[in-house]
Design a protein around this motif. Sequence first.
Motif, short mmCIF file in Angstrom:
data_model
loop_
_atom_site.label_atom_id
_atom_site.label_comp_id
_atom_site.label_asym_id
_atom_site.label_seq_id
_atom_site.Cartn_x
_atom_site.Cartn_y
_atom_site.Cartn_z
N ARG A 203 -7.37 5.49 -6.57
CA ARG A 203 -7.07 6.53 -5.77
C ARG A 203 -5.43 6.73 -5.67
O ARG A 203 -4.61 7.34 -4.95
N GLY A 204 -4.70 6.00 -6.61
CA GLY A 204 -3.12 6.05 -6.82
C GLY A 204 -2.24 5.30 -5.99
O GLY A 204 -1.18 5.67 -6.10
N ARG A 205 -2.82 4.54 -5.26
CA ARG A 205 -2.13 3.70 -4.26
C ARG A 205 -1.66 2.26 -4.84
O ARG A 205 -2.54 1.72 -5.59
N ASN A 206 -0.42 1.77 -4.62
CA ASN A 206 -0.02 0.49 -5.23
C ASN A 206 -0.89 -0.50 -4.40
O ASN A 206 -0.90 -0.69 -3.20
N TYR A 207 -0.93 -1.54 -5.37
CA TYR A 207 -1.50 -2.96 -4.77
C TYR A 207 -0.94 -3.91 -5.63
O TYR A 207 -0.23 -3.80 -6.72
N TYR A 208 -0.72 -5.12 -5.01
CA TYR A 208 -0.10 -6.51 -5.64
C TYR A 208 -0.81 -7.52 -5.64
O TYR A 208 -1.72 -7.99 -4.90
N TRP A 209 -0.72 -8.36 -6.85
CA TRP A 209 -1.27 -9.72 -6.80
C TRP A 209 -0.01 -10.61 -7.03
O TRP A 209 0.77 -10.61 -7.64
N LEU A 210 -0.24 -11.80 -5.89
CA LEU A 210 0.80 -12.74 -5.94
C LEU A 210 0.66 -13.62 -7.28
O LEU A 210 -0.42 -14.24 -7.39
N THR A 211 1.62 -13.75 -7.86
CA THR A 211 1.46 -14.81 -9.16
C THR A 211 2.94 -15.93 -8.77
O THR A 211 3.63 -15.35 -8.24
N GLY A 212 2.94 -16.96 -9.64
CA GLY A 212 4.22 -17.72 -9.68
C GLY A 212 4.01 -18.88 -10.42
O GLY A 212 2.66 -19.22 -10.83
N LYS A 213 4.91 -19.53 -10.56
CA LYS A 213 4.87 -20.81 -11.19
C LYS A 213 5.73 -21.96 -10.28
O LYS A 213 6.67 -21.83 -9.49
N PHE A 214 4.97 -23.18 -10.22
CA PHE A 214 5.37 -24.05 -9.52
C PHE A 214 6.44 -24.94 -10.14
O PHE A 214 6.33 -25.34 -11.25
N VAL A 215 7.67 -25.25 -9.56
CA VAL A 215 8.82 -25.85 -10.24
C VAL A 215 9.25 -27.06 -9.22
O VAL A 215 9.56 -26.81 -8.31
N VAL A 216 9.33 -28.22 -9.86
CA VAL A 216 9.88 -29.27 -9.12
C VAL A 216 11.28 -29.61 -9.68
O VAL A 216 11.58 -29.71 -10.66
#
Length: 258
Positions: A203-216
């Motif tokens: 429908r043209g609406r923005n959506y988001y997936w959270l991603t990331g990298k775990f850093v020690v």
Amino acid sequence: MSEKPLILVTNDDGITAPGLRYLIGIMNQIGEVVVVAPEGPQSGMGHAITIHSTLHCDPIRIDDGPQQEYSCSGTPVDCVKLAVNVILDRKPDLIVSGINHGSNSSINVIYSGTMSAAVEGALEGIPSVGFSLLNYSWEADFSHTGKYIEGISRKLLAEGLKEGVCLNVNIPDSSNGEIQGVKVCRQADANWVEEFDKRIDPRGRNYYWLTGKFVVFDKGTDTDEWALENGYISLVPVETDFTAHHKIGDINKWTFEF
């Protein structure tokens, strides 16, 4: 009153999660078990509670074990609150949360529903522990964890903890070789370097997936991350008092002028 210790078992992966089912079997060897767990996955809920909608908590039978079980529509913390205040006829002697499918070491303790259930137990003055396995798979092998979980749980029952303290226990995956033992550790300085994958729905609406990298960032050899990397079970005492006591003196030197 039963002579056996009363043990409340919960988790954040849901009442049918293999980690929870395995944990129930271990706890049945130790005491009288009551399970109050979310009806579905609640990972990453932290210390969330349900205040804007109703809660349901219904008896359920999943296997033939002697435990009583309840499926709750709320969060892991809701499960503990309902158990302690409504379902149980006395305060449990022990709260055990898990076994989580995936790590809850370092900063992950902040986000973890598994650990928030244990923290809620600590707030109630009940000896509490959260167990996690470093394997996110639904088909993870928990068989090597049993003797350690039973041993730590029995020790916690025998020794107790002061109010406001619980235990965060993380266990290496079986594919990483033989466990070297248990290390009492501090939480490592680590964090998630996060990104949001932006997409557009039909429908043209923005959506988001959270991603990331775990850093020690922490290079210490007394941390949970070091212990896990080197084949040890990490055991971190977690406190509910968030006060940065070492900073009170510095901040008291500030001048507040309004």
